[in-house]
Write an enzyme that holds these catalytic residues in place. Sequence first.
Site, PDB file in Angstrom:
ATOM      1  N   SER A  20      14.245  10.011 -31.837  1.00  0.00           N
ATOM      2  CA  SER A  20      14.864  10.274 -33.363  1.00  0.00           C
ATOM      3  C   SER A  20      13.457   9.938 -34.260  1.00  0.00           C
ATOM      4  O   SER A  20      12.990   8.696 -34.064  1.00  0.00           O
ATOM      5  CB  SER A  20      16.016   9.218 -33.695  1.00  0.00           C
ATOM      6  OG  SER A  20      16.226   9.608 -34.929  1.00  0.00           O
TER       7      SER A  20
ATOM      8  N   ASP B 203      28.656  12.174 -35.454  1.00  0.00           N
ATOM      9  CA  ASP B 203      28.421  10.710 -34.986  1.00  0.00           C
ATOM     10  C   ASP B 203      29.269   9.918 -35.745  1.00  0.00           C
ATOM     11  O   ASP B 203      30.245   9.502 -35.161  1.00  0.00           O
ATOM     12  CB  ASP B 203      26.556  10.411 -35.759  1.00  0.00           C
ATOM     13  CG  ASP B 203      26.185   9.194 -35.346  1.00  0.00           C
ATOM     14  OD1 ASP B 203      27.073   8.207 -34.913  1.00  0.00           O
ATOM     15  OD2 ASP B 203      25.043   8.883 -35.610  1.00  0.00           O
TER      16      ASP B 203
ATOM     17  N   GLY C 127      21.920   6.123 -30.242  1.00  0.00           N
ATOM     18  CA  GLY C 127      21.092   4.936 -30.277  1.00  0.00           C
ATOM     19  C   GLY C 127      21.269   3.957 -31.497  1.00  0.00           C
ATOM     20  O   GLY C 127      21.514   4.880 -32.550  1.00  0.00           O
TER      21      GLY C 127
ATOM     22  N   LYS D 293      28.346   6.388 -29.210  1.00  0.00           N
ATOM     23  CA  LYS D 293      27.517   5.146 -29.563  1.00  0.00           C
ATOM     24  C   LYS D 293      28.758   4.013 -29.005  1.00  0.00           C
ATOM     25  O   LYS D 293      29.654   4.085 -29.751  1.00  0.00           O
ATOM     26  CB  LYS D 293      27.067   4.893 -30.782  1.00  0.00           C
ATOM     27  CG  LYS D 293      25.929   5.626 -31.076  1.00  0.00           C
ATOM     28  CD  LYS D 293      25.482   5.305 -32.694  1.00  0.00           C
ATOM     29  CE  LYS D 293      24.390   6.395 -32.987  1.00  0.00           C
ATOM     30  NZ  LYS D 293      24.077   6.369 -34.549  1.00  0.00           N
TER      31      LYS D 293
ATOM     32  N   GLU E 217      23.498  17.179 -36.792  1.00  0.00           N
ATOM     33  CA  GLU E 217      24.338  15.947 -36.567  1.00  0.00           C
ATOM     34  C   GLU E 217      25.055  15.495 -37.908  1.00  0.00           C
ATOM     35  O   GLU E 217      23.815  15.260 -38.769  1.00  0.00           O
ATOM     36  CB  GLU E 217      23.644  14.941 -35.929  1.00  0.00           C
ATOM     37  CG  GLU E 217      24.165  13.758 -35.425  1.00  0.00           C
ATOM     38  CD  GLU E 217      23.294  12.762 -34.649  1.00  0.00           C
ATOM     39  OE1 GLU E 217      22.111  13.034 -34.472  1.00  0.00           O
ATOM     40  OE2 GLU E 217      23.719  11.522 -34.548  1.00  0.00           O
TER      41      GLU E 217
ATOM     42  N   ASP F 160      19.443  15.402 -37.818  1.00  0.00           N
ATOM     43  CA  ASP F 160      20.568  14.400 -38.064  1.00  0.00           C
ATOM     44  C   ASP F 160      20.552  13.886 -39.601  1.00  0.00           C
ATOM     45  O   ASP F 160      19.532  13.648 -39.935  1.00  0.00           O
ATOM     46  CB  ASP F 160      20.287  12.955 -37.218  1.00  0.00           C
ATOM     47  CG  ASP F 160      21.693  12.032 -37.487  1.00  0.00           C
ATOM     48  OD1 ASP F 160      22.448  12.271 -38.242  1.00  0.00           O
ATOM     49  OD2 ASP F 160      21.511  10.971 -36.696  1.00  0.00           O
TER      50      ASP F 160
ATOM     51  N   LYS G 273      14.640  14.788 -32.341  1.00  0.00           N
ATOM     52  CA  LYS G 273      15.631  14.890 -33.436  1.00  0.00           C
ATOM     53  C   LYS G 273      15.003  14.371 -34.677  1.00  0.00           C
ATOM     54  O   LYS G 273      14.236  13.466 -34.866  1.00  0.00           O
ATOM     55  CB  LYS G 273      16.815  13.898 -33.146  1.00  0.00           C
ATOM     56  CG  LYS G 273      17.812  13.537 -34.155  1.00  0.00           C
ATOM     57  CD  LYS G 273      18.727  12.760 -33.760  1.00  0.00           C
ATOM     58  CE  LYS G 273      19.356  11.636 -34.410  1.00  0.00           C
ATOM     59  NZ  LYS G 273      20.317  10.605 -33.878  1.00  0.00           N
TER      60      LYS G 273
ATOM     61  N   LYS H  89      15.279  13.401 -38.729  1.00  0.00           N
ATOM     62  CA  LYS H  89      16.377  12.933 -39.812  1.00  0.00           C
ATOM     63  C   LYS H  89      15.798  13.677 -40.783  1.00  0.00           C
ATOM     64  O   LYS H  89      14.904  13.998 -41.233  1.00  0.00           O
ATOM     65  CB  LYS H  89      15.982  11.250 -40.108  1.00  0.00           C
ATOM     66  CG  LYS H  89      16.171  10.477 -38.876  1.00  0.00           C
ATOM     67  CD  LYS H  89      17.752  10.426 -38.903  1.00  0.00           C
ATOM     68  CE  LYS H  89      18.248   9.359 -37.790  1.00  0.00           C
ATOM     69  NZ  LYS H  89      19.472   9.086 -37.567  1.00  0.00           N
TER      70      LYS H  89
HETATM   71  O1  OSB Z   1      22.389   8.228 -36.837  1.00  0.00           O
HETATM   72  O2  OSB Z   1      21.774   8.192 -34.989  1.00  0.00           O
HETATM   73  C1  OSB Z   1      21.742   7.724 -36.027  1.00  0.00           C
HETATM   74  C2  OSB Z   1      19.523   4.615 -36.021  1.00  0.00           C
HETATM   75  C3  OSB Z   1      20.167   3.752 -36.745  1.00  0.00           C
HETATM   76  C4  OSB Z   1      21.486   4.188 -37.027  1.00  0.00           C
HETATM   77  C5  OSB Z   1      21.810   5.484 -36.885  1.00  0.00           C
HETATM   78  C6  OSB Z   1      21.009   6.302 -36.270  1.00  0.00           C
HETATM   79  C7  OSB Z   1      19.687   5.808 -35.713  1.00  0.00           C
HETATM   80  C8  OSB Z   1      19.055   6.704 -35.083  1.00  0.00           C
HETATM   81  C9  OSB Z   1      17.788   6.275 -34.037  1.00  0.00           C
HETATM   82  O3  OSB Z   1      18.957   8.144 -35.417  1.00  0.00           O
HETATM   83  C10 OSB Z   1      18.375   6.256 -32.552  1.00  0.00           C
HETATM   84  C11 OSB Z   1      17.454   5.381 -31.729  1.00  0.00           C
HETATM   85  O4  OSB Z   1      16.505   5.721 -31.371  1.00  0.00           O
HETATM   86  O5  OSB Z   1      18.034   4.186 -31.480  1.00  0.00           O
HETATM   87 MG    MG Z   2      23.431   9.984 -36.075  1.00  0.00          MG
END
Ligand code: OSB
Ligand code: MG
Length: 368
Positions: A135, A239, A291, A263, A214, A189, A161, A163
């Site tokens: 991510s 999510d 994650g 998650k 996402e 995302d 991915k 953001k």
């Molecule tokens: O939306 O998936 C998410 C990290 C913290 C809170 C929400 C998200 C995320 C990530 C990183 O996208 C996921 C990771 O690499 O642990």
């Molecule tokens: Mg997410």
Amino acid sequence: MKLHAVDLRRIAMPLVRPFRTSFGVQTTREVLLVRVVTDVGEGWGECAALAAPVYSSEYVDGAHAVLRDHLVPRVLAEPDLTARGVARTLGGVVGHRMAKAAIETAVLDAELRAHDMSLGSYLGAVRTEVECGVSVGIAESVDELLAEVGEYVDHGYRRIKLKIEPGWDVEPVRAVREAFGDRLQLQVDANTAYDAASSARLEALDEFGLLLIEQPFAEDDLHQHAVLAGRISTPVCLDESITSARAVVEAVRQGACSIVNIKAGRMGGYLESVRVHDVCEAMGVPVWCGGMLETGIGRAANIALAALPNFRLPGDTSASDRYYAEDITDPFVLRDGMLPVPTGPGVGAEPRPDVLRALTIDVETLKR
Ligand code: OSB
Ligand code: MG
């Protein structure tokens, strides 16, 4: 088993690079770890909550307080505690799923260690290694983003991915597609950053062959997700909205998503996560493992979960060095874009005492 004591331990882990999302920038991951001491041995769980309530309503200080004042006293009072019984024991407390998941995972870890069984075997893993994605946060510039994505691609990650947020969407996605080609597995995302007015920007992403989009809209706005899903051919993935097996059935029924990010923290634990996995499989909806910037403790458990059969896309289960210069467990090291599913008893990883001590801010011990 009988629970003798519970440690609530706060640690602070510096991130190797700032992680920017539509909800803010993180430079340090504050983590709450739960250790249970039982008559059959000890176990560990990691709470997924972030330092501030910006991803969900839970946050570290809040999780600590509800564990100390409401959740831990209930499990300590249980004469015959089992991991499968934790959810019922805690059922009188509304919400606080991440805090509940942390204690359930610690009890499960202790129970499985006592039976010399790995979490993967217990949950139903069908693979010995899992495909990993990464991510990538919102960058200062497109050039900086391309450099970061290039590092991860060179490292071997199987999917990227990005953001996104309104104003950082079409341009970075187009640039990554142009620089790395159509064969790169790519997804985005939004962490709820869009609404009906900005939805047209998401429709413009449909031409880039993304694996999925996402959580573009608010967690309680299934309708807007269904409207978008009807207008584009890119799958919509949820999510934040998916907090239980019941929630996912409703979301799929409404046409709000066709792929689900699982998650365990958000679902209240690994046991509910398996139920979400199972109902998704029955509905023909693929899932993947999200994650929360976990340490090696939470990462080990996530990788075990990601080895279940309906986890059909690479997860945000990146290697330790994507987040931390030094992990609290032995590091997870990427090999050919994969991470090995832990085979040791319980979650299959434990904190190294010296590293843990150096990162610890506070430990509170609650006894029977
Ligand atoms: O939306 O998936 C998410 C990290 C913290 C809170 C929400 C998200 C995320 C990530 C990183 O996208 C996921 C990771 O690499 O642990
Ligand atoms: Mg997410």
